[in-house]
Design a protein around this motif. Structure first.
Motif, mmCIF file in Angstrom:
data_model
loop_
_atom_site.group_PDB
_atom_site.id
_atom_site.type_symbol
_atom_site.label_atom_id
_atom_site.label_comp_id
_atom_site.label_asym_id
_atom_site.label_seq_id
_atom_site.Cartn_x
_atom_site.Cartn_y
_atom_site.Cartn_z
ATOM 1 N N LEU A 31 0.831 -1.206 0.000
ATOM 2 C CA LEU A 31 0.000 0.000 0.000
ATOM 3 C C LEU A 31 0.870 1.263 0.000
ATOM 4 N N LEU A 32 1.887 1.306 0.827
ATOM 5 C CA LEU A 32 2.787 2.460 0.867
ATOM 6 C C LEU A 32 3.525 2.633 -0.457
ATOM 7 N N LEU A 33 3.911 1.532 -1.064
ATOM 8 C CA LEU A 33 4.591 1.595 -2.353
ATOM 9 C C LEU A 33 3.678 2.162 -3.435
ATOM 10 N N VAL A 34 2.431 1.726 -3.462
ATOM 11 C CA VAL A 34 1.464 2.225 -4.455
ATOM 12 C C VAL A 34 1.192 3.708 -4.237
ATOM 13 N N ILE A 35 1.016 4.117 -2.985
ATOM 14 C CA ILE A 35 0.787 5.538 -2.696
ATOM 15 C C ILE A 35 2.003 6.373 -3.102
ATOM 16 N N GLY A 36 3.191 5.892 -2.802
ATOM 17 C CA GLY A 36 4.410 6.604 -3.191
ATOM 18 C C GLY A 36 4.539 6.745 -4.699
ATOM 19 N N LEU A 37 4.247 5.665 -5.432
ATOM 20 C CA LEU A 37 4.297 5.731 -6.891
ATOM 21 C C LEU A 37 3.256 6.698 -7.445
ATOM 22 N N ALA A 38 2.068 6.694 -6.886
ATOM 23 C CA ALA A 38 1.016 7.613 -7.344
ATOM 24 C C ALA A 38 1.429 9.067 -7.124
ATOM 25 N N ILE A 39 2.025 9.361 -5.991
ATOM 26 C CA ILE A 39 2.492 10.721 -5.718
ATOM 27 C C ILE A 39 3.616 11.102 -6.669
ATOM 28 N N ALA A 40 4.562 10.195 -6.882
ATOM 29 C CA ALA A 40 5.686 10.491 -7.777
ATOM 30 C C ALA A 40 5.207 10.737 -9.206
ATOM 31 N N ILE A 41 4.286 9.927 -9.686
ATOM 32 C CA ILE A 41 3.763 10.105 -11.047
ATOM 33 C C ILE A 41 2.997 11.420 -11.157
ATOM 34 N N THR A 42 2.212 11.756 -10.138
ATOM 35 C CA THR A 42 1.465 13.013 -10.141
ATOM 36 C C THR A 42 2.406 14.214 -10.184
ATOM 37 N N VAL A 43 3.444 14.190 -9.372
ATOM 38 C CA VAL A 43 4.421 15.286 -9.353
ATOM 39 C C VAL A 43 5.118 15.387 -10.705
ATOM 40 N N TRP A 44 5.510 14.260 -11.264
ATOM 41 C CA TRP A 44 6.199 14.260 -12.558
ATOM 42 C C TRP A 44 5.298 14.830 -13.657
ATOM 43 N N LEU A 45 4.033 14.403 -13.698
ATOM 44 C CA LEU A 45 3.101 14.916 -14.713
ATOM 45 C C LEU A 45 2.847 16.410 -14.541
ATOM 46 N N ARG A 46 2.711 16.850 -13.301
ATOM 47 C CA ARG A 46 2.475 18.281 -13.055
ATOM 48 C C ARG A 46 3.673 19.121 -13.496
ATOM 49 N N ARG A 47 4.878 18.677 -13.177
ATOM 50 C CA ARG A 47 6.082 19.420 -13.595
ATOM 51 C C ARG A 47 6.218 19.448 -15.112
ATOM 52 N N ARG A 48 5.917 18.332 -15.736
ATOM 53 C CA ARG A 48 5.998 18.277 -17.196
ATOM 54 C C ARG A 48 4.969 19.216 -17.827
ATOM 55 N N ARG A 49 3.782 19.244 -17.267
ATOM 56 C CA ARG A 49 2.741 20.137 -17.788
ATOM 57 C C ARG A 49 3.146 21.598 -17.631
ATOM 58 N N GLN A 50 3.709 21.949 -16.476
ATOM 59 C CA GLN A 50 4.153 23.322 -16.260
ATOM 60 C C GLN A 50 5.326 23.666 -17.178
ATOM 61 N N LYS A 51 6.204 22.709 -17.387
ATOM 62 C CA LYS A 51 7.374 22.936 -18.237
ATOM 63 C C LYS A 51 6.965 23.172 -19.690
ATOM 64 N N ASN A 52 5.881 22.537 -20.130
ATOM 65 C CA ASN A 52 5.415 22.678 -21.512
ATOM 66 C C ASN A 52 4.255 23.652 -21.664
ATOM 67 N N ALA A 53 4.009 24.487 -20.665
ATOM 68 C CA ALA A 53 2.915 25.461 -20.769
ATOM 69 C C ALA A 53 3.164 26.413 -21.930
ATOM 70 N N TRP A 54 4.416 26.796 -22.146
ATOM 71 C CA TRP A 54 4.734 27.710 -23.248
ATOM 72 C C TRP A 54 4.333 27.100 -24.589
ATOM 73 N N TYR A 55 4.446 25.777 -24.696
ATOM 74 C CA TYR A 55 4.122 25.085 -25.944
ATOM 75 C C TYR A 55 2.630 25.218 -26.264
ATOM 76 N N ARG A 56 1.790 24.988 -25.266
ATOM 77 C CA ARG A 56 0.343 25.105 -25.494
ATOM 78 C C ARG A 56 -0.045 26.536 -25.840
ATOM 79 N N ILE A 57 0.548 27.498 -25.153
ATOM 80 C CA ILE A 57 0.254 28.912 -25.419
ATOM 81 C C ILE A 57 0.707 29.285 -26.831
ATOM 82 N N ALA A 58 1.889 28.835 -27.207
ATOM 83 C CA ALA A 58 2.417 29.149 -28.544
ATOM 84 C C ALA A 58 1.544 28.530 -29.634
#
Length: 155
Positions: A31-58
């Motif tokens: 259970l702890l492993l699954v929760i940790g993976l879910a948090i890590a994936i969420t953080v990674w997706l959020r950072r990637r989305r913020q990093k590519n915000a300029w792309y969507r705007i452009a």
């Protein structure tokens, strides 16, 4: 009166089955492993989305420019401004905002993906059209190059 001691024994009773709660320690670890993976994936997706915000705007700004393609020097200035802002977001360490003329053309060609739309005559005409009273670059070629260049810059 003597009784048989074996008759006083009772049958073997099986203990009741264990419930599902509390789970064994291994399930807590899973259970702890699954929760940790879910948090890590969420953080990674959020950072990637913020990093590519300029792309969507452009892409949105380029779509608006393509809809109102006027072929005037002002329109080419707006397209050039969009490309510079995108270059600054993608390559901040190379300081593309200070480039102009042939240096800007070289930068665009150097950072563009290998595509027929990214030819020196098209890019040179597009950049030169910002300064001409009646631009010579076809807007379709400029839009095609801008789509290729911005599309190839996504992280």
């Amino acid at each position: 009166m003597e009784q048989d001691p074996l008759s006083q024994l009772r049958d073997i009773h099986i203990p009741p089955p264990e419930g599902f709660w509390p789970p064994a320690p291994g399930w807590w670890f899973v259970l702890l492993l699954v929760i940790g993976l879910a948090i890590a994936i969420t953080v990674w997706l959020r950072r990637r989305r913020q990093k590519n915000a300029w792309y969507r705007i452009a892409r949105r700004r380029l779509d608006r420019l393509a809809e109102g393609a006027a072929g005037t020097s002002r329109w080419f200035n707006e397209l050039n401004s969009l490309l510079k802002q995108s270059a600054l977001a993608r390559y901040p360490d190379r300081q593309p905002q200070s480039l102009s003329g042939s240096g800007w053309v070289d930068f665009l060609l150097e950072t563009s993906p290998a595509d027929p739309a990214a030819s020196r005559p098209v890019v040179s005409a597009m950049v030169a059209s910002c300064y001409q009273p009646s631009p010579t670059c076809p807007t379709d070629d400029a839009i095609r190059f801008a789509r290729v260049w911005i599309g190839g810059q996504k992280c």
